[in-house]
Scaffold this motif. Structure first.
Motif, PDB file in Angstrom:
ATOM      1  N   GLU A 171       0.844  -1.185   0.000  1.00  0.00           N
ATOM      2  CA  GLU A 171       0.000   0.000   0.000  1.00  0.00           C
ATOM      3  C   GLU A 171       0.884   1.240   0.000  1.00  0.00           C
ATOM      4  OE1 GLU A 171      -2.370   0.241   3.500  1.00  0.00           O
ATOM      5  OE2 GLU A 171      -0.711  -0.224   4.855  1.00  0.00           O
ATOM      6  N   ILE A 172       0.286   2.399  -0.267  1.00  0.00           N
ATOM      7  CA  ILE A 172       1.063   3.639  -0.342  1.00  0.00           C
ATOM      8  C   ILE A 172       1.748   3.967   0.972  1.00  0.00           C
ATOM      9  CG2 ILE A 172       0.791   6.151  -0.518  1.00  0.00           C
ATOM     10  CD1 ILE A 172      -1.175   5.667  -2.823  1.00  0.00           C
ATOM     11  N   LYS A 173       1.065   3.773   2.081  1.00  0.00           N
ATOM     12  CA  LYS A 173       1.600   4.124   3.401  1.00  0.00           C
ATOM     13  C   LYS A 173       2.927   3.409   3.655  1.00  0.00           C
ATOM     14  CE  LYS A 173       0.284   4.408   8.282  1.00  0.00           C
ATOM     15  NZ  LYS A 173      -0.785   4.149   9.272  1.00  0.00           N
ATOM     16  N   GLY A 174       3.933   4.191   4.016  1.00  0.00           N
ATOM     17  CA  GLY A 174       5.228   3.626   4.359  1.00  0.00           C
ATOM     18  C   GLY A 174       6.203   3.505   3.204  1.00  0.00           C
ATOM     19  N   LEU A 175       5.731   3.654   1.961  1.00  0.00           N
ATOM     20  CA  LEU A 175       6.644   3.564   0.814  1.00  0.00           C
ATOM     21  C   LEU A 175       7.231   4.942   0.492  1.00  0.00           C
ATOM     22  CD1 LEU A 175       4.730   1.208  -1.668  1.00  0.00           C
ATOM     23  CD2 LEU A 175       6.421   0.607   0.079  1.00  0.00           C
ATOM     24  N   THR A 176       8.373   4.930  -0.212  1.00  0.00           N
ATOM     25  CA  THR A 176       9.022   6.189  -0.619  1.00  0.00           C
ATOM     26  C   THR A 176       8.695   6.479  -2.091  1.00  0.00           C
ATOM     27  OG1 THR A 176      11.059   5.003  -1.172  1.00  0.00           O
ATOM     28  CG2 THR A 176      10.905   5.985   1.034  1.00  0.00           C
ATOM     29  N   PHE A 177       8.471   7.765  -2.389  1.00  0.00           N
ATOM     30  CA  PHE A 177       8.039   8.180  -3.724  1.00  0.00           C
ATOM     31  C   PHE A 177       8.914   9.321  -4.249  1.00  0.00           C
ATOM     32  CE2 PHE A 177       4.480   6.103  -1.845  1.00  0.00           C
ATOM     33  CZ  PHE A 177       3.748   5.543  -2.876  1.00  0.00           C
ATOM     34  N   VAL A 178       9.176   9.287  -5.549  1.00  0.00           N
ATOM     35  CA  VAL A 178       9.821  10.398  -6.255  1.00  0.00           C
ATOM     36  C   VAL A 178       8.862  10.853  -7.350  1.00  0.00           C
ATOM     37  CG1 VAL A 178      11.671  11.024  -7.850  1.00  0.00           C
ATOM     38  CG2 VAL A 178      12.201   9.749  -5.763  1.00  0.00           C
ATOM     39  N   LYS A 199       5.752   8.548   1.758  1.00  0.00           N
ATOM     40  CA  LYS A 199       6.848   9.473   2.027  1.00  0.00           C
ATOM     41  C   LYS A 199       7.444   9.945   0.689  1.00  0.00           C
ATOM     42  CE  LYS A 199       9.890   8.494   5.265  1.00  0.00           C
ATOM     43  NZ  LYS A 199      11.113   7.906   5.927  1.00  0.00           N
ATOM     44  N   ILE A 200       7.238  11.212   0.393  1.00  0.00           N
ATOM     45  CA  ILE A 200       7.756  11.771  -0.867  1.00  0.00           C
ATOM     46  C   ILE A 200       9.123  12.347  -0.578  1.00  0.00           C
ATOM     47  CG2 ILE A 200       7.374  13.485  -2.682  1.00  0.00           C
ATOM     48  CD1 ILE A 200       4.315  13.123  -1.975  1.00  0.00           C
ATOM     49  N   ILE A 201      10.155  11.745  -1.174  1.00  0.00           N
ATOM     50  CA  ILE A 201      11.532  12.110  -0.813  1.00  0.00           C
ATOM     51  C   ILE A 201      12.213  12.989  -1.870  1.00  0.00           C
ATOM     52  CG2 ILE A 201      11.879  10.091   0.661  1.00  0.00           C
ATOM     53  CD1 ILE A 201      13.326   8.743  -1.672  1.00  0.00           C
ATOM     54  N   ALA A 202      11.582  13.169  -3.025  1.00  0.00           N
ATOM     55  CA  ALA A 202      12.160  14.065  -4.034  1.00  0.00           C
ATOM     56  C   ALA A 202      11.081  14.488  -5.019  1.00  0.00           C
ATOM     57  CB  ALA A 202      13.312  13.384  -4.774  1.00  0.00           C
ATOM     58  N   VAL A 203      11.116  15.764  -5.408  1.00  0.00           N
ATOM     59  CA  VAL A 203      10.198  16.286  -6.424  1.00  0.00           C
ATOM     60  C   VAL A 203      10.957  17.279  -7.298  1.00  0.00           C
ATOM     61  CG1 VAL A 203       8.130  16.039  -4.995  1.00  0.00           C
ATOM     62  CG2 VAL A 203       9.395  18.181  -4.949  1.00  0.00           C
ATOM     63  N   SER A 204      10.409  17.518  -8.502  1.00  0.00           N
ATOM     64  CA  SER A 204      11.043  18.502  -9.391  1.00  0.00           C
ATOM     65  C   SER A 204       9.977  19.183 -10.239  1.00  0.00           C
ATOM     66  CB  SER A 204      12.064  17.829 -10.307  1.00  0.00           C
ATOM     67  OG  SER A 204      11.412  17.016 -11.273  1.00  0.00           O
ATOM     68  N   ASP A 205      10.325  20.367 -10.733  1.00  0.00           N
ATOM     69  CA  ASP A 205       9.549  21.024 -11.778  1.00  0.00           C
ATOM     70  C   ASP A 205      10.530  21.814 -12.632  1.00  0.00           C
ATOM     71  OD1 ASP A 205      10.166  23.327 -10.382  1.00  0.00           O
ATOM     72  OD2 ASP A 205       8.104  23.954 -10.047  1.00  0.00           O
ATOM     73  N   ASN A 212      14.612  15.211   0.219  1.00  0.00           N
ATOM     74  CA  ASN A 212      14.676  15.133   1.669  1.00  0.00           C
ATOM     75  C   ASN A 212      14.437  13.682   2.050  1.00  0.00           C
ATOM     76  OD1 ASN A 212      14.247  15.175   4.467  1.00  0.00           O
ATOM     77  ND2 ASN A 212      13.259  17.196   4.409  1.00  0.00           N
ATOM     78  N   PRO A 213      15.470  12.973   2.518  1.00  0.00           N
ATOM     79  CA  PRO A 213      15.320  11.541   2.814  1.00  0.00           C
ATOM     80  C   PRO A 213      14.298  11.263   3.924  1.00  0.00           C
ATOM     81  CG  PRO A 213      17.407  12.398   3.654  1.00  0.00           C
ATOM     82  CD  PRO A 213      16.819  13.469   2.800  1.00  0.00           C
ATOM     83  N   ASP A 214      14.000  12.279   4.735  1.00  0.00           N
ATOM     84  CA  ASP A 214      13.018  12.102   5.808  1.00  0.00           C
ATOM     85  C   ASP A 214      11.596  12.385   5.338  1.00  0.00           C
ATOM     86  OD1 ASP A 214      15.066  11.509   7.636  1.00  0.00           O
ATOM     87  OD2 ASP A 214      15.447  13.657   7.955  1.00  0.00           O
ATOM     88  N   GLY A 215      11.463  12.789   4.097  1.00  0.00           N
ATOM     89  CA  GLY A 215      10.148  13.094   3.544  1.00  0.00           C
ATOM     90  C   GLY A 215       9.898  14.591   3.474  1.00  0.00           C
ATOM     91  N   ILE A 216       9.426  15.056   2.349  1.00  0.00           N
ATOM     92  CA  ILE A 216       9.141  16.482   2.156  1.00  0.00           C
ATOM     93  C   ILE A 216       7.764  16.813   2.724  1.00  0.00           C
ATOM     94  CG2 ILE A 216       8.752  18.261   0.393  1.00  0.00           C
ATOM     95  CD1 ILE A 216      10.687  16.628  -1.417  1.00  0.00           C
ATOM     96  N   ASP A 217       7.668  17.960   3.399  1.00  0.00           N
ATOM     97  CA  ASP A 217       6.391  18.424   3.944  1.00  0.00           C
ATOM     98  C   ASP A 217       5.572  18.996   2.777  1.00  0.00           C
ATOM     99  OD1 ASP A 217       4.279  19.696   5.142  1.00  0.00           O
ATOM    100  OD2 ASP A 217       5.465  20.690   6.692  1.00  0.00           O
ATOM    101  N   ILE A 218       4.716  18.172   2.218  1.00  0.00           N
ATOM    102  CA  ILE A 218       4.000  18.540   0.993  1.00  0.00           C
ATOM    103  C   ILE A 218       3.040  19.713   1.188  1.00  0.00           C
ATOM    104  CG2 ILE A 218       2.395  17.737  -0.790  1.00  0.00           C
ATOM    105  CD1 ILE A 218       5.274  16.700  -1.091  1.00  0.00           C
ATOM    106  N   GLY A 237      14.088  21.108   2.053  1.00  0.00           N
ATOM    107  CA  GLY A 237      14.810  20.012   1.386  1.00  0.00           C
ATOM    108  C   GLY A 237      16.082  20.543   0.760  1.00  0.00           C
ATOM    109  N   ASP A 238      16.922  19.631   0.293  1.00  0.00           N
ATOM    110  CA  ASP A 238      18.180  20.018  -0.340  1.00  0.00           C
ATOM    111  C   ASP A 238      17.995  20.051  -1.856  1.00  0.00           C
ATOM    112  OD1 ASP A 238      19.487  20.005   2.163  1.00  0.00           O
ATOM    113  OD2 ASP A 238      19.704  17.811   2.036  1.00  0.00           O
ATOM    114  N   LYS A 239      18.646  21.022  -2.475  1.00  0.00           N
ATOM    115  CA  LYS A 239      18.611  21.070  -3.928  1.00  0.00           C
ATOM    116  C   LYS A 239      19.327  19.860  -4.513  1.00  0.00           C
ATOM    117  CE  LYS A 239      18.398  26.101  -4.499  1.00  0.00           C
ATOM    118  NZ  LYS A 239      19.051  27.301  -5.090  1.00  0.00           N
ATOM    119  N   MET A 240      18.863  19.412  -5.693  1.00  0.00           N
ATOM    120  CA  MET A 240      19.518  18.293  -6.371  1.00  0.00           C
ATOM    121  C   MET A 240      19.448  18.535  -7.874  1.00  0.00           C
ATOM    122  SD  MET A 240      16.629  15.243  -6.091  1.00  0.00           S
ATOM    123  CE  MET A 240      17.717  14.026  -6.826  1.00  0.00           C
TER     124      MET A 240
END
Length: 624
Positions: A171-178, A199-205, A212-218, A237-240
């Motif tokens: 299920e979605i809960k507990g998994l990491t997403f980019v 847990k969303i750990i990276a996003v881009s636009d 953010n390995p701890d999860g981004i505050d969406i 989060g940190d830039k990448m």
């Protein structure tokens, strides 16, 4: 610099020389956008076509009783005001209102568009067909839009993700997403996954990427994006590197931005300026760069203005390789294309004519298919067979115009064709007619080339014999009336006059310095790139620009259109006499602009064309 950039640069230079008001200049450029509802710049047209196919399969997969399509306006919405976006959308809707409908094609928003865009489309469509809220979807709630529509694509992605994960006992809960892409879809995917405990750990636009390995505050990121318009400045989060995001360690990767490309056939119809109506459209069936198609559409506008023909300009066609298709396939493609654009062309609207990969037969198919919808209308296309209302002299018109232009230029320097040496690159319709007519006038053609090879003969090539040989064998290289030569060397071969009659960009900074000709006559479109232009100018080589030199074809297309409207056929002598008069007067006008603005022939031609279109634009009030 590609053809589109070069044409636009020349236009802007001409505008500055003419002192054209910035609002007028902007109104002249706005229509040069490819009619592709998607508003996004720099999208590959194969990609748009792929998305159209994808929509067909997508609707079938989810069992929705739709087919699929993709289209819109090729522009950069962020560079346009709300007023400009509204005007573009309304003009676009005016052009396609007979192609869409409640039970036909139903537009919906896509990248670069939104509910407001759909509201403009609905309003404009309703002017023609009455209030029809079901003709578009994704519109505002107040105009009949559906609750939940804004989040629908993102919510569907999340439902699909849940279905897939459930298949694997997850299920979605507990998994990491980019998530790649943080527009409407990506933002809703992120919001909904966050709400479900993912847990969303990276996003881009387009502004950047963060991790953010701890999860981004969406929720906080969404507020930040709404306030600043940027992800990269978010401090949660940190830039990448955006390229690294797709290979970032995670359980689930969700790309929500642009995709790849697909499809063999893509129908292209870039609409351009109509300051002088109707538009003249060169119809091609050949694989070309789409920026080049757009550049040629612009070029046609200036070209018709230079030769003082009352047309605007456009370029369009079918992306395919005609030599790989049977006659039956070519006919079927042409008829389908005509079915799709029959409401966009017309005797007093847009008038197609043949270009690369097409011929009189193509125009005959277009005329026949158009007539099924609108009745027999011979003036709707030009370049058609004589038996169907074509003009005598049309086949030779572009080549004959090149020769008339050459004579006008040489006369300015006290010279004539007789006794001079010529090199002709390209031996298709234009090049072959140029060679034939120069030979008849006593010019010595010492080298020619086409896709099969190149030949030279310092004593002069026997052109009538070569033409018969080419007709019989389809090849130049096997002709025994000259020596084979490297096709690349032909452009720098010693001669008085070089006439490129093939594709664009053949004279460039690598070979321009070695050109030995005293005159270059541009029988092709864009054969000389800007760097080569400057090099040739410094060498003292006189270049006669394409927007004048190869204007004979569109001029005689205009004559054909006039004959069809009059219902009276001219004899060939009249056609050729009128063509010479138009080409001679155009050269005189170009020279006058050169003297007024102290510029070379290319800029003289551009200032002449742009000035005529700008005057018409101002008179019609388009600068407002």
């Amino acid at each position: 610099m590609n053809a589109l950039a070069a044409t636009t640069r020349n236009f802007r230079h001409a505008s500055r020389l003419l002192g054209i008001d910035s609002k007028v200049e902007k109104s002249l450029l706005i229509p040069f956008r490819e009619v592709k509802v998607l508003m996004l710049s720099l999208v590959e047209h194969d990609e748009v076509n792929a998305l159209a196919q994808l929509m067909t399969w997508k609707t079938a997969v989810v069992n929705v009783p739709y087919g699929g399509a993709k289209g819109g306006i090729g522009c950069s919405p962020k560079d346009l005001s709300m007023s400009e976006l509204e005007r573009l959308t309304r003009i676009f809707t005016q052009k396609i209102h007979d192609l869409i409908g409640v039970n036909v094609d139903v537009p919906a928003p896509d990248m670069g568009t939104n509910a407001q865009t759909m509201a403009w489309m609905l309003d404009e469509y309703s002017k023609f067909h009455g209030y029809s809220p079901a003709v578009v979807t994704g519109k505002p709630i107040d105009l009949g839009g559906s609750l939940g529509r804004e989040a629908a694509t993102g919510r569907g992605v999340v439902f699909a993700t849940e279905a897939l994960l459930a298949e694997y006992g997850k299920e979605i809960k507990g998994l990491t997403f980019v998530i790649q892409g943080f527009g409407n879809v990506g933002a809703w995917v992120a919001r909904l996954i966050h709400e479900r405990g993912g847990k969303i750990i990276a996003v881009s636009d387009v502004t950047g990427a963060i991790k953010n390995p701890d999860g981004i505050d969406i929720p906080t990121l969404l507020k930040h994006k709404e306030t600043t318009g940027s992800l990269s400045s978010f401090d949660g989060g940190d830039k990448m590197n955006a390229d690294e995001l797709l290979v970032h360690e995670c359980d689930v990767l969700i790309p929500c931005a642009l995709g790849g490309v697909l499809n063999r056939y893509n129908l292209i119809y870039p609409k351009v300026l109509q300051s002088d109506a109707p538009l003249f459209i060169g119809i091609s069936q050949i694989v070309v760069e789409h920026d080049e198609v757009n550049a040629l559409a612009q070029l046609m506008t200036w070209k018709t203005a230079v030769v003082n023909v009352p047309y605007g300009g456009a370029k369009g066609g079918i992306g395919c390789s005609p030599k790989d298709l049977s006659m039956s396939e070519l006919e079927r493609l042409t008829r389908i294309f005509t079915q799709k654009i029959h409401d966009l062309i017309g005797v007093n609207v847009d008038v197609p004519a043949p270009d690369m990969g097409t011929n009189a037969q193509t125009m005959a198919w277009m005329l026949d298919e158009y007539s099924k919808f609108h009745g027999y209308s011979p003036a709707v296309v030009t370049g058609k067979p004589i038996d169907l209302g074509g003009s005598l002299g049309r086949e030779a018109a572009t080549g004959r115009g090149v020769v008339f232009a050459t004579e006008a230029l040489l006369a300015e320097y006290g010279k004539e064709i007789k006794g001079l040496t010529f090199v002709i690159q390209g031996f298709g319709n234009v090049g072959a007619w140029v060679a034939r007519l120069i030979h008849e006038r006593g010019g010595k053609i010492i080298a020619v080339s086409d896709v099969t090879g190149a030949i030279k003969n310092p004593d002069g090539i026997d052109i009538p014999t070569l033409l018969k040989h080419k007709e019989t064998t389809g090849s130049l290289s096997s002709f025994d009336g000259g020596d084979k030569m490297n096709a690349d060397e032909l452009l720098v071969h010693e001669c008085d006059v070089l006439i490129p009659c093939a594709l664009g960009g053949v004279l460039n900074r690598e070979n321009a310095g070695d050109v030995k000709a005293k005159f270059v006559i541009e029988g092709a479109n864009h054969p000389t790139d800007p760097e080569a232009d400057e090099i040739l100018s410094k060498k003292g080589v006189i270049v006669l620009p394409d927007i004048y030199a190869n204007g004979g074809g569109v001029t005689v297309s205009y004559f054909e259109w006039v004959q069809n409207i009059q219902g009276f056929m001219w004899d060939e002598e009249k056609v050729n006499t009128e063509l010479k008069r138009y080409m001679t007067l155009a050269f005189r006008d170009i020279k006058n602009m050169c003297k007024t603005h102290e510029c070379n022939l290319r800029m003289g031609a551009f200032t002449l064309g742009v000035n005529r279109v700008a005057r018409a634009t101002v008179l019609r009030g388009w600068e407002a």
